[in-house]
Design an enzyme around this catalytic site. Structure first.
Site: not given
Ligand code: LLP
Length: 417
Positions: A239, A275, A277, A312, A342-343, A371
């Site tokens: 997150g 982690p 992102r 995104r 085409c959107e 992502y």
């Molecule tokens: N763990 C769980 C249970 C999750 O649901 C997620 C992300 C992560 C870890 C990894 O989170 P991060 O460290 O990457 O924030 N497609 C969206 C983001 C969706 C995230 C879903 N869950 C975007 O492009 O912003």
């Protein structure tokens, strides 16, 4: 910190010019920096070093085998949400005992696959899932290592669609239910409860909600122990946000780790993190070429990348910085930047002040390593985008384009059609 910078007026990924990559791999293409991936993993891991935490890269952010393998070689584990992601992590060299299996929709087949593979832990999100896991483990005469995912009712994240911790989402169970499920799992010969898990959202730029959620988890851990139930692990999810250029920098891994140490001080527990992102975001760009410019009162740059390649901006109103691959000192001007799909929603930037670009010029969408490619599709009968990995002066096409001919080869026309 990343390894994309101008050298002699041309944007490079490490030692390789993006123009050279475009010539070899074509556009659009994702380009990743090994050095940035490694640096982000190392910085995170070292910040948490005193605790010997499991850092399980969230494969959903970037599932390319070469990317996972780069991180696996540093000791990373994998956080997975499908059998396919487990298969990818294993193929890329992540040992099964560093794989976490999360997600609300695991099927019996997927649970069996994970148990047979010997994953580190299965994060259970509901009573029904725990019952299914117990039955699957019994049929395999196994004991399933699990964590219960708690919904701490603390929402956070960069956009409503990527907040998971609020009480109204589909993720996790209430604290009360988690405690009773944990006790139930403890009494079940086919379940082996190891800990609790939490993940409240993505692109989080403020430590306060994370700290609140983690304090809550500590409280639950102490409650379980005072009830005489052993708990050895806490999975604190992912997150942590990354800078997307138009916003203040999110907390650094060091600040994040300091907060973890503050909250978990004196608690004897093995921590895991997921982690995605934070590791892959700034390690990748989307490389694209200008097809043409529509002269309107405000010019519209039509690129060869579309929302099918990078969704995104269309899906979350996300901002990606756009840089010309060839640096220029010519005056900047306001333009709209769109793709060929085409959107109406296939628009990357509206009224963005950019260096002048002409048809044929290359541009890079920054912070597209997480992502990006994983969410790409073939919408509008386009090729599935290629991916390139750079290390130093070398690069390799680590996923070639999936051509339309290859896509059509999977389809048949019934003789009655
Ligand atoms: N763990 C769980 C249970 C999750 O649901 C997620 C992300 C992560 C870890 C990894 O989170 P991060 O460290 O990457 O924030 N497609 C969206 C983001 C969706 C995230 C879903 N869950 C975007 O492009 O912003």
């Amino acid at each position: 910190m990343n390894h994309f910078e101008y050298r002699d007026g041309v944007l490079h990924c490490e030692g390789v010019s993006l123009a050279a990559i475009a010539a070899a791999a074509g556009t659009p293409a994702y380009v990743y920096s090994s050095a940035t991936l490694e640096r982000h993993y190392d910085v995170f891991k070292q910040a948490l070093a005193p605790r010997d935490a499991l850092v399980a890269f969230a494969v959903k952010a970037n599932a390319n085998l070469a990317v996972i393998a780069t991180l696996a070689a540093r000791g990373a584990g994998a956080d997975t949400v499908s059998q396919g992601e487990i298969q990818r992590a294993l193929r890329a060299g992540v040992p099964a005992n560093r794989i976490i299996f999360s997600g609300v929709g695991k099927t019996a087949e997927e649970l069996a696959f994970a148990l047979k593979a010997g994953v580190y832990q299965i994060n259970v999100e509901s009573i029904a899932e725990m019952e299914m896991l117990s039955a699957v483990a019994a049929s395999l005469n196994a004991q399933a290592p699990l964590a219960i995912r708690v919904n701490p009712d603390v929402g956070a994240g960069g956009h409503e669609k990527i907040s998971t911790g609020g009480g109204a989402t589909k993720f996790g169970v209430s604290a009360e239910l988690a405690l009773s499920l944990y006790a139930r799992a403890h009494a079940d010969p086919h379940l082996s409860p190891k800990g609790l898990a939490v993940h409240i959202g993505s692109q989080i730029r403020d430590l306060a909600p994370l700290e609140a959620a983690f304090r809550f988890m500590r409280g639950l851990t102490e409650k379980l122990r005072s009830d005489g139930l052993p708990i050895e692990r806490l999975d604190l999810g992912g997150g942590l946000g990354v800078p997307y250029f138009n916003e203040p920098d999110p907390p650094s891994p060091a600040e994040y780790a300091a907060m973890i140490n503050r909250v978990m001080d004196g608690l004897d527990i093995k921590l895991a993190f997921e982690p995605g992102r934070m590791i892959a975001g700034n390690a990748g760009v989307l490389l694209s070429r200008v097809i043409r410019i529509q002269a309107r009162p405000r010019p519209i740059l039509v690129l060869d990348a579309g929302l099918n390649d990078l969704i995104r901006p269309a899906m979350y109103e996300a901002f990606h910085d756009i840089k010309p691959v060839r640096e220029t000192s010519a005056p900047q001007a306001a333009v709209d930047v769109v793709g060929p799909i085409c959107e109406t929603g296939d628009i990357f930037a509206r009224n963005r002040t950019l260096a002048p670009l002409k048809p044929g010029d290359l541009a890079a969408f920054m912070t597209a390593g997480a992502y990006g490619a994983v969410m790409a599709s073939t919408y509008n009968a386009r090729e599935l985008i290629a991916e390139v990995l750079v290390r130093g002066d070398r690069f390799e096409i680590v996923r070639r384009r999936w051509t339309v001919e290859e896509q059509m080869a999977l389809e048949t026309i019934p003789d009655w059609a």
